[in-house]
Design a protein around this motif. Structure first.
Motif, PDB file in Angstrom:
ATOM      1  N   TRP A 139       0.826  -1.208   0.000  1.00  0.00           N
ATOM      2  CA  TRP A 139       0.000   0.000   0.000  1.00  0.00           C
ATOM      3  C   TRP A 139       0.861   1.259   0.000  1.00  0.00           C
ATOM      4  N   ILE A 140       2.008   1.225   0.656  1.00  0.00           N
ATOM      5  CA  ILE A 140       2.913   2.384   0.650  1.00  0.00           C
ATOM      6  C   ILE A 140       3.502   2.563  -0.746  1.00  0.00           C
ATOM      7  N   ARG A 141       3.903   1.465  -1.339  1.00  0.00           N
ATOM      8  CA  ARG A 141       4.444   1.529  -2.700  1.00  0.00           C
ATOM      9  C   ARG A 141       3.425   2.112  -3.681  1.00  0.00           C
ATOM     10  N   LEU A 142       2.186   1.623  -3.591  1.00  0.00           N
ATOM     11  CA  LEU A 142       1.145   2.085  -4.502  1.00  0.00           C
ATOM     12  C   LEU A 142       0.767   3.541  -4.240  1.00  0.00           C
ATOM     13  N   ALA A 143       0.659   3.922  -2.970  1.00  0.00           N
ATOM     14  CA  ALA A 143       0.316   5.312  -2.635  1.00  0.00           C
ATOM     15  C   ALA A 143       1.401   6.267  -3.133  1.00  0.00           C
ATOM     16  N   ALA A 144       2.654   5.904  -2.912  1.00  0.00           N
ATOM     17  CA  ALA A 144       3.758   6.746  -3.378  1.00  0.00           C
ATOM     18  C   ALA A 144       3.778   6.822  -4.903  1.00  0.00           C
ATOM     19  N   THR A 145       3.525   5.711  -5.551  1.00  0.00           N
ATOM     20  CA  THR A 145       3.500   5.689  -7.016  1.00  0.00           C
ATOM     21  C   THR A 145       2.388   6.582  -7.549  1.00  0.00           C
ATOM     22  N   LEU A 146       1.216   6.510  -6.953  1.00  0.00           N
ATOM     23  CA  LEU A 146       0.109   7.371  -7.380  1.00  0.00           C
ATOM     24  C   LEU A 146       0.443   8.849  -7.183  1.00  0.00           C
ATOM     25  N   LEU A 147       1.054   9.166  -6.050  1.00  0.00           N
ATOM     26  CA  LEU A 147       1.454  10.545  -5.786  1.00  0.00           C
ATOM     27  C   LEU A 147       2.487  11.014  -6.808  1.00  0.00           C
ATOM     28  N   LEU A 148       3.486  10.199  -7.065  1.00  0.00           N
ATOM     29  CA  LEU A 148       4.527  10.560  -8.034  1.00  0.00           C
ATOM     30  C   LEU A 148       3.941  10.718  -9.436  1.00  0.00           C
ATOM     31  N   LEU A 149       3.020   9.844  -9.803  1.00  0.00           N
ATOM     32  CA  LEU A 149       2.371   9.943 -11.117  1.00  0.00           C
ATOM     33  C   LEU A 149       1.517  11.209 -11.211  1.00  0.00           C
ATOM     34  N   ALA A 150       0.846  11.557 -10.127  1.00  0.00           N
ATOM     35  CA  ALA A 150       0.022  12.772 -10.130  1.00  0.00           C
ATOM     36  C   ALA A 150       0.904  14.017 -10.290  1.00  0.00           C
TER      37      ALA A 150
END
Length: 122
Positions: free
Chosen positions: A96-107
């Motif tokens: 979940w941390i990996r996915l949340a960070a990835t979504l933030l970076l993509l945004a």
């Protein structure tokens, strides 16, 4: 009294700019633009310093003239976002941390790429 409020807000935004330069997940440009806006109302001297600063001037000028971000700022930011993503994926075990960070970076990257590239300012 209002002048002091604007000056304090400009100072706070500059602290956030400095933190954003140290933390790749936090974009510095919006805080720089806010700092310039507040400084314009609170301290002509501070505002002039921002506009005369060799690092901040191209960003402010590009935004003022074209509502755009210089290509060099985009390149550096995208590289730092990529490094941040690799760092998060290599150091974090929780999915979940990996996915949340990835979504933030993509945004952040999406917003950056959606802004026009400054044509006159490098």
């Amino acid at each position: 009294m209002l002048r002091w409020f604007y000056l304090m807000m400009a100072g706070l935004c500059m602290v956030l700019v400095i933190l954003a330069l140290l933390l790749p997940l936090v974009p510095a440009t919006p805080f720089l633009l806010l700092a310039a806006w507040f400084a314009n109302r609170g301290s002509p001297r501070f505002h002039r310093w921002l506009w005369e600063n060799r690092y901040f001037r191209p960003i402010l000028l590009a935004w003022e003239e074209e509502k755009a971000i210089p290509a060099s700022v985009k390149k550096v930011t995208l590289v730092l976002l990529l490094i941040s993503g690799v760092f998060v994926w290599s150091t974090q075990d929780a999915l979940w941390i990996r996915l949340a960070a990835t979504l933030l970076l993509l945004a952040i990257g999406g917003f950056l790429l959606s802004r026009p590239t400054a044509t006159r300012i490098k």
